[in-house]
Write an enzyme that holds these catalytic residues in place. Structure first.
Site, PDB file in Angstrom:
ATOM      1  N   THR A 154       0.849  -1.188   0.000  1.00  0.00           N
ATOM      2  CA  THR A 154       0.000   0.000   0.000  1.00  0.00           C
ATOM      3  C   THR A 154       0.888   1.242   0.000  1.00  0.00           C
ATOM      4  O   THR A 154       1.810   1.345   0.796  1.00  0.00           O
ATOM      5  CB  THR A 154      -0.888   0.013   1.256  1.00  0.00           C
ATOM      6  OG1 THR A 154      -1.664  -1.168   1.246  1.00  0.00           O
ATOM      7  CG2 THR A 154      -1.791   1.221   1.273  1.00  0.00           C
ATOM      8  N   GLY A 155       0.597   2.154  -0.890  1.00  0.00           N
ATOM      9  CA  GLY A 155       1.369   3.392  -0.928  1.00  0.00           C
ATOM     10  C   GLY A 155       2.769   3.184  -1.447  1.00  0.00           C
ATOM     11  O   GLY A 155       3.655   3.981  -1.201  1.00  0.00           O
ATOM     12  N   CYS A 156       2.977   2.096  -2.174  1.00  0.00           N
ATOM     13  CA  CYS A 156       4.323   1.817  -2.674  1.00  0.00           C
ATOM     14  C   CYS A 156       4.612   2.711  -3.853  1.00  0.00           C
ATOM     15  O   CYS A 156       3.739   3.005  -4.664  1.00  0.00           O
ATOM     16  CB  CYS A 156       4.485   0.352  -3.043  1.00  0.00           C
ATOM     17  SG  CYS A 156       4.600  -0.008  -4.797  1.00  0.00           S
ATOM     18  N   VAL A 157       5.835   3.216  -3.912  1.00  0.00           N
ATOM     19  CA  VAL A 157       6.174   4.149  -4.987  1.00  0.00           C
ATOM     20  C   VAL A 157       7.188   3.493  -5.929  1.00  0.00           C
ATOM     21  O   VAL A 157       8.015   2.737  -5.474  1.00  0.00           O
ATOM     22  CB  VAL A 157       6.758   5.453  -4.412  1.00  0.00           C
ATOM     23  CG1 VAL A 157       6.860   6.514  -5.501  1.00  0.00           C
ATOM     24  CG2 VAL A 157       5.875   5.962  -3.289  1.00  0.00           C
TER      25      VAL A 157
END
Lengths: 128, 112, 100
Positions: free
Chosen positions: B109-112
């Site tokens: 989650t929220g990985c860039v």
């Protein structure tokens, strides 16, 4: 209300307000994902639980019975994400027969009037 | 999509990016096959990170964002391993992407 | 008639609407977010205690468990049923009114 950091960037006071019970609808899980993502943007993140939102933090949830993911465990990851300003409205707990000991993480329990003032002082508030 | 890894004669389904469809199908042999597909032989150092991710997921039901992973690895495995450099050397396309994939976890989650 | 209610009574008036229309002796099953109505010690507990005297009130066990309420104290007169019990109730009562 914005704080100016030393490097000149502006940090906003950001609050995510949870008002929905978990599992019956998808709001609680979606908002939790939003909190995790917002934690990546170096804002001054606050998370509030009021009304039915306080049920999200109830200990002992076993949504496996409904073949759903137990995201109540994920609230315990918030500290590692740097989200430490977590507020729960005392009246909402009391109305539901809950106390601070029933919750999965340590929180700051505040009175409704203080919650109102806290929300009023935010730059951005997202409520679900 | 019929994409799948072949492990010991068994078929293990994955999505279009290579993440397992069913985390319950993971085992060490599956990890080895995913790592091979990524071109990364499983060394002790890589296992350390992959096992750490699996424990993290077990405890919190999410795959951590890279920043969170780095910090937590430092606490658990020592400060010399708490750097993006160390993790990117082990997993050149990103620890979130590659290590999570090898660990059988969903994309963070929220990985860039 | 079996009435099912699935919304939290703290957020919606669905349960209240059902209680106003159900006839004495009707069965009311609390499911999903309505299971919170079955808990003792809430601001709704007194109203539910009185409802449980007029109606056959039950609550779905797996929905309690999912919400961390498997061992929570319930309002007197409310019984816990499983999915099989849900089916039995529907069969015994002949028709179902779902208050959504």
């Amino acid at each position: 209300m914005n704080e100016q950091d030393t490097d000149g960037t502006v940090t906003k006071r950001f609050m995510i307000v949870n008002r929905k019970a978990p599992h019956g609808t998808v709001y609680a899980l979606e908002v939790l994902e939003m909190v995790l993502i917002s934690a990546m943007f170096d804002q001054d993140v606050h998370v509030a639980f009021l009304d039915d939102g306080v049920w999200q933090l109830r200990r002992g949830q076993m949504p496996g019975a409904l073949e759903m993911k137990d995201f109540s465990k994920t609230y315990r990851a918030l500290e590692g994400y740097g989200v430490e300003k977590i507020y729960v409205e005392g009246e909402s707990l009391a109305e539901r027969g809950l106390s601070e000991q029933d919750l999965v993480i340590p929180v700051e329990v505040i009175a409704r009037a203080d919650m109102a003032r806290l929300m009023d002082g935010m730059d951005v508030v997202l409520t679900a | 999509m019929d994409a799948a890894y072949q492990v010991d004669g068994k078929t293990v389904a994955h999505d279009e990016e290579g993440y397992l469809t069913d985390i319950g199908q993971w085992n060490e042999a599956v990890a080895g096959i995913i790592a091979e597909a990524e071109g990364l032989p499983m060394t002790a150092e890589r296992w350390e990170v992959v096992n750490f991710l699996r424990e993290y997921y077990q405890e919190y039901q999410i795959a951590p964002a890279v920043r969170v992973l780095t910090k937590a690895i430092g606490k658990k495995l020592g400060p010399e391993k708490a750097s993006n450099k160390y993790l990117y050397e082990l997993f050149p396309y990103g620890p979130a992407k590659q290590a999570c994939k090898i660990a059988g976890l969903p994309k963070p989650t929220g990985c860039v | 008639m079996l009435h099912t209610v699935n919304k939290s009574p703290f957020e919606r008036n669905t349960l209240e609407a059902c209680l106003k229309r159900a006839v004495p002796g009707a069965a009311i099953l609390l499911i999903e977010d309505a299971v919170y109505a079955a808990l003792a010690g809430t601001t709704l507990a007194d109203a539910m205690t009185s409802a449980a005297q007029r109606f056959e009130v039950s609550v779905l066990g797996p929905d309690l468990a999912a919400r961390g309420l498997e061992n929570a104290a319930l309002v007197e007169g409310v019984t816990v049923v499983d999915y099989g019990g849900f089916v039995d109730l529907a069969a015994a009562k002949g028709s179902v009114q779902a208050w959504l």
